[in-house]
Design an enzyme around this catalytic site. Structure first.
Site, PDB file in Angstrom:
ATOM      1  N   TYR A 141     -17.873   3.745   0.696  1.00  0.00           N
ATOM      2  CA  TYR A 141     -17.739   3.833  -0.754  1.00  0.00           C
ATOM      3  C   TYR A 141     -19.117   3.848  -1.403  1.00  0.00           C
ATOM      4  CZ  TYR A 141     -12.809   2.476   0.011  1.00  0.00           C
ATOM      5  OH  TYR A 141     -11.504   2.405   0.428  1.00  0.00           O
ATOM      6  N   PRO A 171      -2.014   3.570  -5.094  1.00  0.00           N
ATOM      7  CA  PRO A 171      -0.629   3.403  -5.560  1.00  0.00           C
ATOM      8  C   PRO A 171      -0.305   4.242  -6.795  1.00  0.00           C
ATOM      9  CG  PRO A 171      -1.954   1.521  -6.210  1.00  0.00           C
ATOM     10  CD  PRO A 171      -2.796   2.330  -5.257  1.00  0.00           C
ATOM     11  N   THR A 178     -11.611   0.077 -14.198  1.00  0.00           N
ATOM     12  CA  THR A 178     -12.959   0.258 -14.730  1.00  0.00           C
ATOM     13  C   THR A 178     -13.213  -0.632 -15.937  1.00  0.00           C
ATOM     14  OG1 THR A 178     -12.183   2.127 -16.075  1.00  0.00           O
ATOM     15  CG2 THR A 178     -13.122   2.648 -13.922  1.00  0.00           C
ATOM     16  N   GLN A 203      -7.875  -2.638 -18.435  1.00  0.00           N
ATOM     17  CA  GLN A 203      -7.087  -1.885 -17.456  1.00  0.00           C
ATOM     18  C   GLN A 203      -6.598  -2.809 -16.343  1.00  0.00           C
ATOM     19  OE1 GLN A 203      -9.250   1.157 -15.317  1.00  0.00           O
ATOM     20  NE2 GLN A 203      -7.391   2.296 -14.805  1.00  0.00           N
TER      21      GLN A 203
END
Length: 325
Positions: free
Chosen positions: A54, A211, A288, A292
């Site tokens: 990542y 998901p 982010t 959220q």
């Protein structure tokens, strides 16, 4: 927040967890990571997912720096990472699970995390060229040296996982205990066919990723690609074809009446659907912003509302018959 055993182990993971794929470093800096991780921790999240690949290692650095600032008691949270893709193009350094790469890989990850160990170390993909026995022994040795507590697989076939388990049992080694597959309303293959019997027979755990199908199931792509979205990013344009698929968007739009009836967002509905799978140990969410993150956490309250009738209605939308599950 509820906690589920990670497969047939004594460790428990929060049913919703926080992952760093795409977001950490690319969209979230250290300060933002501190805020988001703190909000997740306050909501009961104890499982934080990462991977060497990542942001080419930078995601681990961001999470490590955030953990240092947060100063949590080490026993109160779980950190994971994954190895396979590598950070360099040299022979033996990429797309492999050979012993040298795995030992060097975990050492590099721990340095970036500023941690003594990770709780789960995954083999990010299966390696068709390295004997599974070599990989199993290396993962066992990493655990024996205290650099990881458990190990798992990601996107391995059921046959490959069974082979690894059998090798470990034959030599009395640490067995893999958890798979990390993609799973959402569109992608159900890793919990169908041979996988069903596999999960039943071995009580293998799973920490599922994507998901929300890279945001498609949130509904934000129903009217096109927002500039500030993941798919709108220059380095994520490979997502464009998927999130602009008219048939998929039509299915997402068909979910809206159900979400409205349940008093939730499309994201919360989609996350709650994943939670209904008894073989899922934890659903890895991404965020982010704190807002959220907190909205995603509300999926826990939606899951009990997904009755058999509601689940059948959802399956009809996605063209899935119960016997296919």
């Amino acid at each position: 927040m509820e906690y589920r055993h990670l497969g047939r182990t004594g460790i428990k993971v929060s049913e919703l967890s926080l992952g760093s794929w795409v977001t950490f470093k690319n969209q979230v800096d250290v300060d933002a990571a501190v805020e988001i991780m703190a909000a997740a921790y306050a909501a009961g999240v104890n499982f934080f997912d990462n991977a060497e690949a990542y942001a080419a290692g930078k995601s681990e650095e961001v999470m490590g720096a955030a953990l240092k600032k947060l100063g949590w008691r080490r026993g109160s949270y779980l950190v994971t990472t994954k190895l396979y893709w590598g950070l360099h193009d040299g022979v033996n350094e990429k797309n492999t699970l050979n012993r040298k790469r795995l030992i060097e890989g975990i050492n590099g990850s721990l340095e970036r995390f500023q941690l003594d160990y990770v709780d789960v170390l995954y083999c990010h993909r299966a390696d068709k060229t390295t004997p599974i026995e070599e990989t199993v022994w290396a993962m066992h040795n990493i655990i024996e040296r205290g650099k990881a507590m458990y190990w798992g697989t990601s996107e391995w076939s059921a046959t490959e996982i069974v082979q690894a388990i059998e090798i470990a049992e034959r030599h009395h080694l640490h067995k893999p205990v958890v798979e990390q597959p993609q799973y959402n309303l569109f992608e159900r293959g890793r919990f169908s066919g041979d996988y069903v019997r596999f999960y039943e027979d071995y009580s293998y755990g799973s920490t599922i990723w994507s998901p929300l199908a890279s945001g498609l199931l949130s509904g934000k792509y129903n009217a096109g690609i927002p500039k500030d979205s993941r798919a709108g990013s220059m380095n994520m344009n490979w997502l464009t074809e998927s999130v602009t698929d008219k048939n998929k968007i039509a299915k997402v739009q068909a979910l809206e009446p159900i979400a409205k009836e349940l008093g939730c967002t499309l994201s919360q509905l989609s996350l709650a659907w994943c939670l209904k799978n008894p073989f899922v140990s934890s659903v890895i969410t991404g965020a982010t912003s704190v807002k959220q993150l907190q909205e995603n956490m509300k999926a826990i309250d939606v899951a009990p509302k997904l009755t058999d009738d509601v689940l059948k209605r959802i399956d009809v939308i996605f063209g899935v018959k119960k016997e296919e599950e």
